[in-house]
Design an enzyme around this catalytic site. Structure first.
Site, PDB file in Angstrom:
ATOM      1  N   ASN A 205      51.250 -39.056 -31.608  1.00  0.00           N
ATOM      2  CA  ASN A 205      51.527 -39.873 -30.428  1.00  0.00           C
ATOM      3  C   ASN A 205      50.238 -40.088 -29.646  1.00  0.00           C
ATOM      4  O   ASN A 205      49.468 -39.148 -29.446  1.00  0.00           O
ATOM      5  CB  ASN A 205      52.565 -39.130 -29.568  1.00  0.00           C
ATOM      6  CG  ASN A 205      53.171 -39.956 -28.469  1.00  0.00           C
ATOM      7  OD1 ASN A 205      53.649 -41.052 -28.706  1.00  0.00           O
ATOM      8  ND2 ASN A 205      53.182 -39.410 -27.259  1.00  0.00           N
ATOM      9  N   HIS A 241      51.828 -46.967 -21.891  1.00  0.00           N
ATOM     10  CA  HIS A 241      51.661 -46.926 -20.444  1.00  0.00           C
ATOM     11  C   HIS A 241      50.818 -48.148 -20.084  1.00  0.00           C
ATOM     12  O   HIS A 241      49.588 -48.117 -20.159  1.00  0.00           O
ATOM     13  CB  HIS A 241      50.969 -45.631 -20.013  1.00  0.00           C
ATOM     14  CG  HIS A 241      51.803 -44.411 -20.229  1.00  0.00           C
ATOM     15  ND1 HIS A 241      52.943 -44.153 -19.502  1.00  0.00           N
ATOM     16  CD2 HIS A 241      51.662 -43.372 -21.100  1.00  0.00           C
ATOM     17  CE1 HIS A 241      53.470 -43.007 -19.903  1.00  0.00           C
ATOM     18  NE2 HIS A 241      52.722 -42.526 -20.875  1.00  0.00           N
ATOM     19  N   GLU A 269      56.654 -44.022 -24.569  1.00  0.00           N
ATOM     20  CA  GLU A 269      56.497 -43.654 -23.153  1.00  0.00           C
ATOM     21  C   GLU A 269      56.301 -44.897 -22.282  1.00  0.00           C
ATOM     22  O   GLU A 269      55.472 -44.915 -21.371  1.00  0.00           O
ATOM     23  CB  GLU A 269      55.306 -42.695 -22.982  1.00  0.00           C
ATOM     24  CG  GLU A 269      55.408 -41.443 -23.821  1.00  0.00           C
ATOM     25  CD  GLU A 269      54.273 -40.459 -23.596  1.00  0.00           C
ATOM     26  OE1 GLU A 269      53.605 -40.538 -22.543  1.00  0.00           O
ATOM     27  OE2 GLU A 269      54.046 -39.599 -24.475  1.00  0.00           O
TER      28      GLU A 269
END
Length: 453
Positions: A205, A241, A269
Site C-alpha cells: 500500500n 489522498h 484511503e
C-alpha cells in the site's frame, strides 16, 4: 496511511455527575444518512466491487455506527491494528479496539481490511528506539506479523502488509526495516503473512502512486519482480489522498497496468481535501473528483473497490495535518451526505439525485448543573442554503428556557420556537450557524427531537 482524527470516549473521561455536566453536541436531528434509495454497499455489490471506510472503534455507535454498518461492505481499522496500538510495550498486547471493529463487521456482514503490519510510522517507542541486530529485527518483525495475522486468521479478507515503502523518486524509503534488513524485508513480510493466514489477500500500500509516475513505476516493478520470484503478493493499494481538482489523468491507465500483472488493485484511503471554507463550487468539484476515482475503478475489472479514509469530516485526519484544509470526506461533520456522496452513488449505478433542502439542526447540552443547563443548536447546510431559519422542539420534562443568544426564542408550555437573529439568518451551502441558551430543569433533562423549518 495516517491516523483518523482522534476521538474521546466519554465513558473513559467522565464519571457520575461530571458526565452530565460535559455532554456536548448530542446529535438528535437525524441527517439524511441513508440519502440514496439504495445503500452504497448494495450498489457496489451489484457491480462486484467493495465500498469501504476506515473507522474508529470507539465511535461505532449511534449515527456513526448506523452509517458505517448500512452504507459500507468493507471496514478498515484506522489505527487499531497498527503496531503502537496492539503492542505498546514489548510482549504486552492490546486487541480491544481491533476486536471491536472485527466483531462489528461480522455483525453487519462486512469484510475487514487489516491495516497495517509493516510501516515506518506509528511504531511503539520500544521498537523505534531500540538497538537491534539484523537477526533480532527479523525475529521481531516475523513474530509481530505471525501474532497479529494468526489472531484474526479466517476473519480478515485482506491485509495491507507493507505500507509506504517508496520515496517520491521511486527509491526505497530509509526506514527501520529497510536500513536493518534491506529491500527484501518486503518479500519476507509477505511470506510470513501468507504462512499465518493462507486465505487473506496480501497487499502493498502506498500514496502518490495513483497516476503513472516514478513512484508508481517503482511499485509496479517491485510487484512484477515479487510475482516472478514466487513471493505471495495479491494486490496493490493506491491510497488516493488527493487534493481538490487534482485527480491524475492517468489514474485508470495506472490501475489497468497493475491489474495486467495479475494482482488486485484497491483504492484504499480515498479522501479529497480542499482549502476551507467548503463553498458550493468546491463541493461540486469534489463530487466530480470522487466520481472520477470511482469511475476509474468501476471501469477496470481488476479494481476490487474503493475505501474512503473516514466517511465523515468529524473523523478526518486532514484538518490536523494540513492547516486550512478539510471537508475531505463524503459526509459533513453532522453526518449530512455531501455532493461527493451522491457522486459515489451515481458512479456505482445509483439513480437518486441529491435531496433539496439538505439542512439540519443539531441540539446539544454543553454544560449542566443542579438546577440549570446551557444548550446549543447548530444549523448546517450541505447541498442547500437558507436565508432564514426557525428551530422548534418540545421539552419533555418541564425544562424552561431562561435566556437565549444569537436567536429569538419563545416558549409556550412545553413548546419552544427559536428564530434567527437579524445577522445570522443566512446559512450558506457548506456553512453553519449556532445559537445558545440557558435553561432550568429539575430531575431529568432528556434531549428533545428538533425540527428545522
Amino acid at each position: 496511511m495516517r491516523s483518523l482524527r482522534s476521538g474521546f470516549s466519554p465513558a473513559s473521561l467522565l464519571t457520575g455527575a461530571a458526565t452530565l455536566a460535559t455532554l456536548g453536541a448530542l446529535l438528535v436531528a437525524a441527517p439524511a444518512a441513508q440519502a440514496a434509495d439504495t445503500p452504497l454497499r448494495d450498489l457496489a455489490a451489484a457491480k462486484g466491487k467493495a465500498i469501504g471506510t476506515a473507522v474508529t472503534g470507539s465511535k461505532l455507535t449511534g449515527t456513526y455506527g448506523d452509517i458505517a454498518g448500512a452504507q459500507f461492505n468493507w471496514l478498515t481499522p484506522g489505527n487499531a491494528m497498527k503496531w503502537e496500538t496492539v503492542e505498546p510495550s514489548r510482549g504486552t498486547y492490546n486487541w480491544a479496539e481491533a476486536d471491536q471493529i472485527v466483531a462489528f463487521a461480522q455483525a453487519h456482514n462486512q469484510q475487514v481490511r487489516g491495516h497495517t503490519l509493516v510501516w515506518h510510522s506509528q511504531n511503539p517507542d520500544w521498537l523505534e528506539n531500540g538497538t537491534w541486530t539484523p537477526a533480532e529485527l527479523s525475529t521481531l518483525l516475523q513474530d509481530h506479523i505471525s501474532t497479529e495475522v494468526t489472531r484474526y486468521k479466517g476473519r480478515l479478507a485482506a491485509w495491507d502488509v507493507v505500507n509506504e515503502p517508496f520515496n517520491e523518486d521511486g527509491t526505497y524509503r530509509s526506514t527501520l526495516w529497510y536500513n536493518g534488513l534491506g529491500a527484501d524485508y518486503i518479500a519476507q513480510a509477505l511470506t510470513w503473512a501468507r504462512a499465518a493466514d493462507p486465505s487473506a489477500k496480501l497487499y502493498i500500500n502506498d500514496y502518490n502512486v495513483e497516476g503513472v509516475n516514478a513512484k508508481s513505476t517503482a511499485l509496479y516493478n517491485l510487484v512484477k519482480s515479487l510475482k516472478e520470484r514466487g513471493v505471495p503478493i495479491d494486490g496493490v493499494g493506491l491510497q488516493a489522498h488527493l487534493i481538490l481538482g487534482q485527480v491524475p489523468a492517468t489514474f485508470q491507465q495506472n490501475i489497468q497496468r497493475f491489474a495486467d500483472l495479475g494482482v488486485d488493485v484497491a483504492i484504499t484511503e480515498l479522501d479529497i481535501r480542499m482549502q476551507l471554507p467548503a463553498i458550493e463550487a468546491k463541493l461540486t468539484q469534489q463530487a466530480a473528483d470522487y466520481k472520477a476515482v470511482l469511475d476509474a475503478c468501476v471501469a477496470v475489472t481488476g479494481c476490487s473497490g474503493v475505501t474512503v479514509w473516514g466517511f465523515t469530516d468529524s473523523d478526518s485526519w486532514i484538518p490536523d495535518v494540513f492547516e486550512g484544509y478539510g471537508a475531505a470526506t463524503p459526509y459533513d461533520e453532522n453526518y449530512v451526505p455531501k455532493p461527493a456522496y451522491h457522486a459515489i452513488a451515481t458512479a456505482l449505478g445509483g439513480t437518486t439525485t441529491p435531496p433539496t433542502g439538505a439542512c439540519t439542526a443539531t441540539y446539544g447540552v454543553t454544560s449542566q448543573w443542579n438546577t440549570g443547563f446551557t444548550g446549543q443548536v447548530r444549523i448546517a447546510c450541505s447541498g442547500a442554503a437558507l436565508s432564514a431559519w426557525r428551530v422548534s422542539w418540545s421539552f419533555g420534562a418541564g425544562q424552561r428556557i431562561t435566556q437565549a443568544w444569537n436567536a429569538t426564542c419563545t416558549q409556550t408550555g412545553t413548546a419552544v420556537s427559536c428564530a434567527n437573529a437579524s445577522y445570522n439568518g443566512t446559512v450558506t451551502n457548506g456553512g453553519s450557524v449556532t445559537f445558545g441558551f440557558n435553561g432550568a430543569w429539575s430531575g431529568t433533562n432528556p434531549v428533545p427531537a428538533v425540527t428545522l423549518g
